[in-house]
Write an enzyme that holds these catalytic residues in place. Sequence first.
Site, short mmCIF file in Angstrom:
data_model
loop_
_atom_site.label_atom_id
_atom_site.label_comp_id
_atom_site.label_asym_id
_atom_site.label_seq_id
_atom_site.Cartn_x
_atom_site.Cartn_y
_atom_site.Cartn_z
N GLY A 66 0.97 -1.18 0.02
CA GLY A 66 0.36 -0.15 0.24
C GLY A 66 0.97 1.31 -0.15
O GLY A 66 0.86 2.44 -0.47
N THR A 67 1.96 1.20 0.33
CA THR A 67 2.95 2.19 0.59
C THR A 67 2.96 3.02 -0.84
O THR A 67 3.23 3.61 -0.79
CB THR A 67 4.23 2.31 2.16
OG1 THR A 67 3.15 1.30 2.93
CG2 THR A 67 4.81 3.11 2.36
N ASN A 109 -7.61 4.33 9.23
CA ASN A 109 -7.04 2.42 10.03
C ASN A 109 -7.01 2.29 11.35
O ASN A 109 -7.56 1.49 11.46
CB ASN A 109 -5.83 2.51 9.36
CG ASN A 109 -4.58 3.66 9.50
OD1 ASN A 109 -4.81 5.09 9.24
ND2 ASN A 109 -3.76 3.91 10.23
N GLN A 140 -8.06 0.54 3.44
CA GLN A 140 -8.70 -0.49 4.83
C GLN A 140 -9.84 -0.70 4.09
O GLN A 140 -10.63 -1.23 5.20
CB GLN A 140 -8.26 0.76 6.28
CG GLN A 140 -6.98 0.96 6.81
CD GLN A 140 -6.99 -0.52 8.09
OE1 GLN A 140 -7.54 -1.51 7.41
NE2 GLN A 140 -5.71 -0.51 8.20
N SER A 188 -3.45 -2.87 -0.53
CA SER A 188 -3.03 -3.48 0.02
C SER A 188 -3.27 -5.12 0.08
O SER A 188 -4.60 -4.79 1.15
CB SER A 188 -2.23 -3.00 0.49
OG SER A 188 -1.50 -4.49 2.19
N GLY A 189 -2.00 -5.96 0.08
CA GLY A 189 -2.98 -7.81 -0.25
C GLY A 189 -2.78 -8.03 1.33
O GLY A 189 -4.05 -8.43 1.49
N HIS A 190 -2.14 -7.43 2.00
CA HIS A 190 -2.20 -7.82 3.64
C HIS A 190 -3.19 -7.68 4.43
O HIS A 190 -3.34 -8.27 5.62
CB HIS A 190 -0.69 -7.72 3.84
CG HIS A 190 -0.76 -6.51 4.50
ND1 HIS A 190 -0.48 -6.21 6.07
CD2 HIS A 190 0.22 -5.48 4.24
CE1 HIS A 190 0.08 -5.07 6.55
NE2 HIS A 190 0.34 -4.55 4.73
N THR A 230 10.65 -7.78 -11.20
CA THR A 230 10.00 -8.87 -11.97
C THR A 230 9.17 -9.88 -10.97
O THR A 230 9.12 -9.33 -10.09
CB THR A 230 11.20 -10.44 -11.57
OG1 THR A 230 12.19 -9.80 -12.61
CG2 THR A 230 10.86 -12.37 -12.03
N CYS A 287 5.02 5.29 20.20
CA CYS A 287 5.95 5.76 21.51
C CYS A 287 7.69 7.15 20.39
O CYS A 287 8.25 6.70 19.59
CB CYS A 287 6.71 4.87 22.24
SG CYS A 287 8.02 5.56 23.26
#
Length: 393
Positions: A71-72, A150, A178, A198-200, A236, A324
């Site tokens: 996605g980035t 997100n 998202q 994004s796939g994940h 590739t 943080c």
Amino acid sequence: MKVVYLDNNATTMVSAEVLEEMMPYFHMYYGNPSSMHAFGGQVGRKIQEAREKTAAFLGASPEEIIFTSCGTESDNAAIRSAVSTNPEKRHIVTSRVEHPAIKALCANLATQGYRVTELPVDKNGLLDMDQYEKSLTPDTAIVSLMWANNETGVIFPVETAARIARERNILFHTDAVQAAGKLPINMTHNAIDMLSLSGHKLHAPKGIGVLYIRRGTKFTPFMIGGHQEKGRRGGTENTPSIIGLGRACELAAKNMSAEMTKVKLLRDKLETALLSRIKSSRVNGDIQNRLPNTTNISFEFVEGEGILLLLDEHGICASSGSACTSGSLQPSHVLRAMGVPFTMAHGSIRLSLSIYNTESEIDFVIEKLPPIIDRLRSMSPYWHSGQEICTVQ
Ligand code: PLP
């Protein structure tokens, strides 16, 4: 210990169907899809099939789909292309609550002389559309607004925003990382020029993304190299992951509506039970315009990190709304943009569900979380005195 995974906005499990589809392409059919021989050619055809499934899921044409690494990368490719194909325009419109894939990129472009307007959101995380319209100028190269947030799940009216941008001849990009797999997306009937996913986040593997580019939109590649993806993204192809993503899109297109109805019921059960059992708690983000799988809840006068650590002892995975930075816990930029009071923002956690969560898991969290908050509050001098932890800076 059994894991109860309620962190699906961070990443999702690769589904068994997706994994099964991918496996042969690691070991048996490992040819290069660009090769002239038949062994590679069969892989090339499988990639084309995945492109067709991905396009069908988005209501797009296969030529409008570019496979990327994440996605980035898709977000970066979209914005960088828009500014380089419109060199005379030096203004970018986005929002204060974007993912760092957009936010940090725009900050970087600002150091190169671009003017960046980050639109504010209200206390529910929603955009003021009048303010949005006023922000657009003849100098605006691109608008980039996320489809769904997100952290809170809040949904932006990107189709309306894209129509307004189109009327002014301004490119429109949306980060739908998202939204994809949780909300219906149909590019046939909207004016969005570019879209990232994004796939994940939808039960495909990590390391695979998509940039949708509407036919006719000028594009300059981010990754320059070979002729892959019609010269729009060199390198590739990540063959197994592309094939997995195609299968994930096919499954989402078929099952999303029924699955998200079920997920929403579980999310609502969880949220309602936690709010009723834990006093001084609240949901962050607009209740109506929200992803069906996400709840961002604040528990006053406790630290989100503390909650996560104690949940982890029970195998429950969640995220907090704090980051943080320089040794101190800062509430997230999203909660700060919404003006969530400091004592609430500090004690926020995000619980994000998927179709793989069960009712008994939700019951388990409802049983375990309230005593965790009680325990943390019993150790907090601020809970007893009702004072603020410290003042907002
Ligand atoms: N955009 C949004 C809204 C996200 O939630 C994420 C990941 O959390 C990204 C972009 C980045 O996606 P990736 O991890 O594939 O680079």
